[in-house]
Design an enzyme around this catalytic site. Sequence first.
Site, PDB file in Angstrom:
ATOM      1  N   HIS A  10      40.118  29.782 -12.896  1.00 44.49           N
ATOM      2  CA  HIS A  10      40.426  28.944 -13.856  1.00 44.49           C
ATOM      3  C   HIS A  10      41.634  29.430 -14.549  1.00 44.49           C
ATOM      4  O   HIS A  10      42.516  28.534 -14.847  1.00 44.49           O
ATOM      5  CB  HIS A  10      39.255  28.937 -15.315  1.00 44.49           C
ATOM      6  CG  HIS A  10      37.865  28.457 -14.817  1.00 44.49           C
ATOM      7  ND1 HIS A  10      36.725  29.218 -15.224  1.00 44.49           N
ATOM      8  CD2 HIS A  10      37.513  27.256 -14.518  1.00 44.49           C
ATOM      9  CE1 HIS A  10      35.705  28.582 -14.808  1.00 44.49           C
ATOM     10  NE2 HIS A  10      36.286  27.610 -14.459  1.00 44.49           N
ATOM     11  N   ARG A  28      38.996  23.617  -4.859  1.00 44.21           N
ATOM     12  CA  ARG A  28      38.611  24.888  -4.216  1.00 44.21           C
ATOM     13  C   ARG A  28      38.314  24.344  -2.482  1.00 44.21           C
ATOM     14  O   ARG A  28      38.794  24.889  -1.776  1.00 44.21           O
ATOM     15  CB  ARG A  28      37.264  25.308  -4.686  1.00 44.21           C
ATOM     16  CG  ARG A  28      37.598  26.205  -5.830  1.00 44.21           C
ATOM     17  CD  ARG A  28      36.361  26.465  -6.465  1.00 44.21           C
ATOM     18  NE  ARG A  28      35.980  25.502  -7.155  1.00 44.21           N
ATOM     19  CZ  ARG A  28      34.997  25.269  -8.202  1.00 44.21           C
ATOM     20  NH1 ARG A  28      34.401  26.424  -8.663  1.00 44.21           N
ATOM     21  NH2 ARG A  28      34.413  24.187  -8.844  1.00 44.21           N
ATOM     22  N   LYS A  70      23.422  19.666 -22.541  1.00 40.76           N
ATOM     23  CA  LYS A  70      23.450  20.843 -21.414  1.00 40.76           C
ATOM     24  C   LYS A  70      23.455  22.299 -21.855  1.00 40.76           C
ATOM     25  O   LYS A  70      23.442  23.196 -21.072  1.00 40.76           O
ATOM     26  CB  LYS A  70      24.913  20.750 -20.721  1.00 40.76           C
ATOM     27  CG  LYS A  70      24.900  19.377 -19.655  1.00 40.76           C
ATOM     28  CD  LYS A  70      26.005  19.592 -18.863  1.00 40.76           C
ATOM     29  CE  LYS A  70      26.289  18.269 -18.065  1.00 40.76           C
ATOM     30  NZ  LYS A  70      27.572  18.360 -17.230  1.00 40.76           N
ATOM     31  N   SER A 106      31.956  29.769 -11.904  1.00 44.80           N
ATOM     32  CA  SER A 106      31.427  30.388 -12.747  1.00 44.80           C
ATOM     33  C   SER A 106      29.798  30.599 -12.410  1.00 44.80           C
ATOM     34  O   SER A 106      29.189  31.704 -12.679  1.00 44.80           O
ATOM     35  CB  SER A 106      31.278  29.636 -13.902  1.00 44.80           C
ATOM     36  OG  SER A 106      32.671  29.569 -14.683  1.00 44.80           O
TER      37      SER A 106
END
Length: 172
Positions: A17, A92, A41, A129
């Site tokens: 990040h 990615r 969430k 993460s």
Amino acid sequence: MRKAVCPGSFDPVTNGHIDIVARASLLFDEVVVAVGVNKSKSRARLFTAEERMEMLEKSTSQFPNVTVAGFEGLLTTFCEQHGIRAIVKGLRAVSDFDYELQMAQMNSSLMNIETVFIPTSPEYSFLASSLVKEVATFGGDVSSLVPDHVLSRLTQRLAERAAEAEEEGEGQ
Ligand code: ADP
């Protein structure tokens, strides 16, 4: 003034990040790192929104044109409120692409907003993460993947969670 937003959950922030935020800060006059704080969430998160924002603030303090903010609801509404016309996302792998393309097209149809994709640096292409948390839970070394201050919070939180799980197990 060209402003961009780097959105995400950052649970917790990783070196991947920070690499994207650093590169975005060279392209735009101002970059806002926007942390999703959606309550629905929050149970699934390891860190609270405040903790995630604190870690991001510490991790980006060396970039004078980067700020951290929380957002709830639609990212396009946040952009409208902050006069932002560009969303920066790191890409990615091909697996990121389908979802990100759909989101980018949806956001541009909701509001006149562009998404700028920055390719991940090769050393971070596997970094997420969720994977950091999983590896750290089982005692793997993630010290090269997150800043030191994040590593110590992560180690502490995982130890707390393990102790809680043990207590719950004993109670049954
Ligand atoms: P979410 O998975 O909820 O979208 P994350 O906090 O995991 O949010 O990540 C936010 C954004 O940061 C991702 O959408 C992606 O664009 C970018 N990102 C995450 N990890 C990397 C990485 N290793 N390299 C490049 N970009 C990344």
